[in-house]
Write a protein that holds these residues in place. Structure first.
Motif, short mmCIF file in Angstrom:
data_model
loop_
_atom_site.label_atom_id
_atom_site.label_comp_id
_atom_site.label_asym_id
_atom_site.label_seq_id
_atom_site.Cartn_x
_atom_site.Cartn_y
_atom_site.Cartn_z
N THR A 12 32.47 45.62 -36.65
CA THR A 12 33.75 44.91 -36.57
C THR A 12 34.12 44.27 -37.90
O THR A 12 35.21 43.71 -38.02
CB THR A 12 33.72 43.84 -35.48
OG1 THR A 12 32.60 42.96 -35.72
CG2 THR A 12 33.60 44.46 -34.10
N ASN A 28 41.19 41.64 -29.03
CA ASN A 28 39.95 40.86 -28.95
C ASN A 28 38.77 41.64 -29.52
O ASN A 28 37.70 41.76 -28.90
CB ASN A 28 39.66 40.46 -27.49
CG ASN A 28 40.76 39.61 -26.89
OD1 ASN A 28 41.20 38.64 -27.51
ND2 ASN A 28 41.22 39.99 -25.71
N ASP A 30 36.68 41.02 -31.75
CA ASP A 30 35.45 40.30 -32.04
C ASP A 30 34.45 40.36 -30.89
O ASP A 30 33.26 40.08 -31.06
CB ASP A 30 35.76 38.83 -32.39
CG ASP A 30 36.49 38.12 -31.27
OD1 ASP A 30 37.27 38.77 -30.55
OD2 ASP A 30 36.29 36.89 -31.11
N LYS A 31 34.94 40.75 -29.71
CA LYS A 31 34.07 40.84 -28.53
C LYS A 31 33.46 42.23 -28.35
O LYS A 31 32.64 42.44 -27.45
CB LYS A 31 34.85 40.46 -27.28
CG LYS A 31 35.35 39.01 -27.29
CD LYS A 31 36.11 38.68 -26.02
CE LYS A 31 36.61 37.23 -26.04
NZ LYS A 31 37.39 36.90 -24.81
N SER A 33 30.96 45.00 -29.26
CA SER A 33 29.69 45.15 -29.94
C SER A 33 29.38 46.61 -30.28
O SER A 33 28.41 46.89 -30.99
CB SER A 33 28.55 44.59 -29.08
OG SER A 33 28.51 45.27 -27.82
#
Length: 270
Positions: A12, A28, A30-31, A33
């Motif tokens: 990311t 979103n 950043d969420k 993985s």
């Protein structure tokens, strides 16, 4: 010019700042993985073909024996062949979510051109559709002067002297998913194709998702009614690393002195 190679691994770090900040905010990121699945997009996707078939992303492997062209599959089934763990198709998915009406219209116009010219002959119209789809940047402007200056390659004026007006009377919105892919490994020379859209003065005060929805509708109208992508004449070169906020090095005004990248307008001889 540097040879472009997209990163092989998921991270990311490529998707949080600069040109990717809108994606990070709206999806979103950043969420995440790991690489998102086709199904992951369903929560954000609200798109239909012009045939009223719901758009879904389907793993590319399922189309291994398919003889139809990519655009034909989408138009006839609503299914978008999507390669997994692939930056190009990942960003293509984001654009379908952000500009569903425009993407469906471009798909439809490809089909109409294929009916007229077949698959072997690419018309000027199809070339323009593809160029915008891959490399387009929507420049939403409240003042027509921005279009004149950028089309005239007045880089110092628009990027340095008027820098404080970016985000107030002009704002860039990425449309070309190939642009996003190449910006994961940016290099001097990276250039998109700008399409200018006149917007109301208060548009940039609205919620970001509302801005995208407004632009999706306007692009749809411009392409369908005004035929703005009949050829590539309305597309203007835009050095992507020069866009304020998209590349940290351009915070130094000297960055724009590279005339091999920020090229002056070539004047026609009379």
């Amino acid at each position: 010019m540097k040879r472009f190679n997209a990163p092989e691994q998921w991270s990311t770090q490529y998707l949080t700042t600069g040109a990717f900040s809108d994606l990070a905010t709206l999806f979103n990121l950043d969420k995440l993985s790991d690489w998102p699945s086709c199904q992951w997009f369903n929560q954000y996707l609200n798109a239909k073909t012009t045939q009223d078939k719901a758009i879904t992303f389907v793993e590319d492997e399922k189309f291994a024996d398919e003889t139809r062209y990519y655009e034909q599959i989408i138009f006839e089934t609503g299914q978008v062949p999507t390669r997994q763990q692939n930056w190009h198709d990942l960003f293509g998915g984001f654009i379908w979510c952000l500009f569903p009406k425009t993407k469906a219209l471009i798909n439809h116009q490809h089909i109409e051109e294929i009916k007229l010219h077949g698959l072997k002959e690419r018309s000027k119209h199809r070339n323009a559709l593809t160029l915008f789809d891959e490399c387009g940047v929507v420049l939403a402007i409240t003042e027509q002067s921005w279009q004149h200056q950028l089309r005239d390659h007045q880089w110092q004026q628009v990027f340095v002297e008027q820098r404080e007006h970016w985000g107030k009377s002009i704002r860039p919105f990425m449309f070309g998913h190939a642009n996003y892919e190449m910006l994961t490994q940016p290099y001097i020379g990276l250039t998109g194709k700008a399409l200018f859209v006149i917007v109301p003065d208060d548009i940039f005060c609205k919620d970001l998702s509302e801005q995208y929805a407004y632009l999706d509708q306007r692009l749809y109208e411009m392409i369908k009614l005004d035929d703005c992508l009949r050829d590539n004449k309305n597309l203007s070169p835009l050095p992507l690393l020069g866009v304020p906020g998209w590349w940290t090095d351009n915070e130094n005004p000297e960055f724009y002195s590279n005339t091999d990248y920020f090229r002056p307008k070539r004047r026609k001889r009379t």
